[in-house]
Design a protein around this motif. Structure first.
Motif, mmCIF file in Angstrom:
data_model
loop_
_atom_site.group_PDB
_atom_site.id
_atom_site.type_symbol
_atom_site.label_atom_id
_atom_site.label_comp_id
_atom_site.label_asym_id
_atom_site.label_seq_id
_atom_site.Cartn_x
_atom_site.Cartn_y
_atom_site.Cartn_z
ATOM 1 N N GLY A 1 14.050 20.445 16.185
ATOM 2 C CA GLY A 1 12.685 20.852 16.532
ATOM 3 C C GLY A 1 12.624 22.076 17.428
ATOM 4 N N VAL A 2 13.772 22.716 17.638
ATOM 5 C CA VAL A 2 13.824 23.888 18.518
ATOM 6 C C VAL A 2 13.836 25.150 17.645
ATOM 7 N N ASP A 3 13.140 26.184 18.085
ATOM 8 C CA ASP A 3 13.039 27.383 17.256
ATOM 9 C C ASP A 3 14.376 28.138 17.209
ATOM 10 N N PRO A 4 14.536 29.022 16.202
ATOM 11 C CA PRO A 4 15.825 29.691 16.002
ATOM 12 C C PRO A 4 16.326 30.485 17.207
ATOM 13 N N PRO B 1 21.203 18.307 12.458
ATOM 14 C CA PRO B 1 20.842 18.279 11.045
ATOM 15 C C PRO B 1 20.811 19.690 10.456
ATOM 16 N N TYR B 2 21.004 20.720 11.291
ATOM 17 C CA TYR B 2 20.959 22.102 10.801
ATOM 18 C C TYR B 2 22.343 22.521 10.318
#
Lengths: 242, 300
Positions: free
Chosen positions: B161-164, B189-190
């Motif tokens: 849920g954290v931006d790139p 999960p990325y």
């Protein structure tokens, strides 16, 4: 008004005290378009989206969604859009069928229509065997697909998806995007936020918010050309990092 | 070895969360556990941090057995759970001070270790943790997990849920911690973060699909893989899925990754087929597999 523009936003602004969360954003979204709404955490995406779905009053500016004004017709907006978020989707302790019936009822569908819709939806998603099972017992990916279909139960012109694919496996994530493509193909406008930059590439157009402003808005291809990079991830890093 | 896991199984009522898991993490290694929600990642973290007891198998962390020596493990590891677990109504500084005191140390004693991270949240040190933004909460949680100078750091989905941008910064922090000699087990999960680990385990449905370096895992993908693009993505995916010789069809950013069942696949033939489906601007080019391709092939 151009009827092909499902969302029209002009100088839309939201101020909390002395903090401007959304700073005069302007954009349009066309019918059937998949519109990616990106930005870093805290850039103002959620605040902007809340105004567009009629649950937060803008401070100033103009916006219409599905033909309704966000200032004067917020209730009509809610009835005429679909909404799905990763955080709130379905009731875990209702069955698949019960969830569909519940949301159909909420949106004022007739019993007959709900029955028809439930049958179509369960068949399309291949959920025949689990139709009477509690949603809480289903894998996350199935829940998300069901949740998306339920958000379309009242045939809205536009659906808002707030980080719909967080945490699911890569195969399910792609199946989810196939549902999005299908909806778009049927003329439904899709407004989607995501932190997966490969998903940004699947959008027709993408906007990137930085500190309350839209700093970039174009097709993924043109954005990559504009910033002279190969991926949307690099576009994002360049913009948000300055 | 910093972490040893041998034949660990765990089930909850009807669900087999972990099925006979075995692997080892070397001292000083940055090891990634890559898999979707429900793969069993959190269960494994809870067993290794002595918060849960496995049904079968043995495991040790920093040389201590998770059952017989659980107290030693708790002194020697830092754990950042997936869900924000600090005290929302204590300030940033109070939280950090609390965790330092519990472990019998002080902020000053180990300040060196957290300095890089803490200076980013220091301007807000009098703010209650519950009022911080997502990115700042994550940094505070990391500081609290580090304040007693652990030998092994467990991070359960720290970037979900954290931006790139924040994700990139977080991984840069992890690399610096690794250089200070801390062993790190991190789950995500990325798939793009997998490439940043020394070694990774791909996990799904409670089973390990594969363990190796990211580079080696990608090499295990044997089929030639093609980037296909055309004027209409939706029709392209549908047409490829309907093509009788397809082995896999997955959208990948602006392209579709396509593999064919035949060993003598001829891209020109596929182009003719796609043209017959009224697609235009067709390109078919060979590309290299990514971790995500490998994961999907193994999970198929």
């Amino acid at each position: 008004m151009n009827t092909n523009k499902v969302i029209q936003v002009k100088e839309l602004t939201k101020v909390f005290g002395d903090f401007t969360a959304v700073n005069a954003i302007t954009f349009d979204v066309e019918k059937g378009e998949i519109f990616g709404f990106l930005g870093a955490n805290g850039a103002g995406k959620t605040t902007a989206m809340k105004m567009l779905i009629g649950i937060s009053n803008p401070t100033s500016g103009k916006a219409t969604v599905a033909g309704f004004d966000v200032f004067t017709n917020a209730e009509d907006i809610k009835k005429n859009i679909g909404y799905m978020s990763q955080k709130f989707a379905l009731y875990d302790d209702l069955t698949v069928k019960e969830n569909i019936t519940f949301f159909g009822g909420i949106y004022g569908l007739s019993r007959k229509r709900i029955k028809e819709k439930a049958a179509i939806l369960i068949k399309e998603l291949g959920l025949e065997n689990v139709a009477n099972k509690l949603v809480g017992s289903l894998p996350l990916g199935w829940k998300q697909k069901l949740s998306f279909s339920v958000s379309l139960i009242h045939d809205p012109k536009i659906v808002f998806l707030d980080e719909p694919t967080g945490g699911v496996d890569p195969i399910t994530r792609r199946q989810f995007w196939e549902l999005i493509y299908k909806a778009s193909h049927q003329g439904i406008t899709v407004f989607v936020t995501t932190h997966y930059m490969d998903e940004a590439e699947y959008c027709d157009r993408v906007s990137i918010m930085v500190n309350g402003k839209i700093e970039a808005l174009d097709t993924p291809k043109k954005l990559k050309e504009q910033f002279k990079v190969d991926t949307m991830n690099d576009v994002f890093l360049k913009l948000a990092r300055g | 070895m910093s972490i040893k896991i041998a034949n660990i199984s765990k089930s909850y009522k009807k669900v087999n969360a972990l099925k006979n898991i075995s692997f080892e993490v070397k001292s000083g290694e940055l090891f990634g556990l890559i898999g979707p929600d429900g793969a069993g990642k959190t269960t494994l973290f809870r067993i290794l941090t002595t918060l849960l007891i496995a049904n079968e198998g043995v495991a040790s962390v920093a040389g201590f057995d998770v059952i017989t020596d659980y107290k030693s493990i708790r002194k020697n590891v830092g754990y950042m759970p997936g869900k924000f677990s600090l005290y929302q109504d204590l300030t940033v500084e109070e939280n950090l001070d609390f965790f330092a005191t519990i472990f019998g140390t002080t902020i000053e004693e180990n300040y060196d270790l957290i300095k890089d991270i803490y200076i980013q949240i220091e301007p807000f040190k009098n703010r209650r943790a519950g009022k911080l933004s997502g990115g700042m909460k994550q940094k505070l949680a990391l500081c609290c997990a580090l304040i007693h100078k652990p030998k092994v750091l467990f991070l359960d989905e720290p970037t979900t849920g954290v931006d790139p941008v924040s994700r990139k910064e977080f991984w840069e922090m992890l690399k610096r911690l690794q250089q200070k000699g801390i062993t790190i087990l991190v789950s995500t999960p990325y798939m793009d973060e997998a490439a940043l680990c020394d070694r990774i385990a791909l996990i799904q449905g409670g089973k390990i699909l594969e363990i190796d370096t990211p580079a080696a895992i990608v090499k295990h993908y044997l089929k030639p893989i093609y980037n296909v693009s055309a004027n209409n993505m939706y029709q392209l995916v549908n047409s490829l899925k309907a093509y009788e010789y397809n082995h896999s069809v997955y959208p990948f950013g602006e392209f579709v990754h396509y593999t064919d069942r035949r060993s003598d696949f001829n891209p020109a033939e596929l182009k003719v087929y796609l043209e017959s489906k009224k697609l235009s601007n067709i390109t078919i080019e060979k590309t290299v597999a990514t971790i995500e391709d490998t994961f999907m092939e193994l999970a198929k």
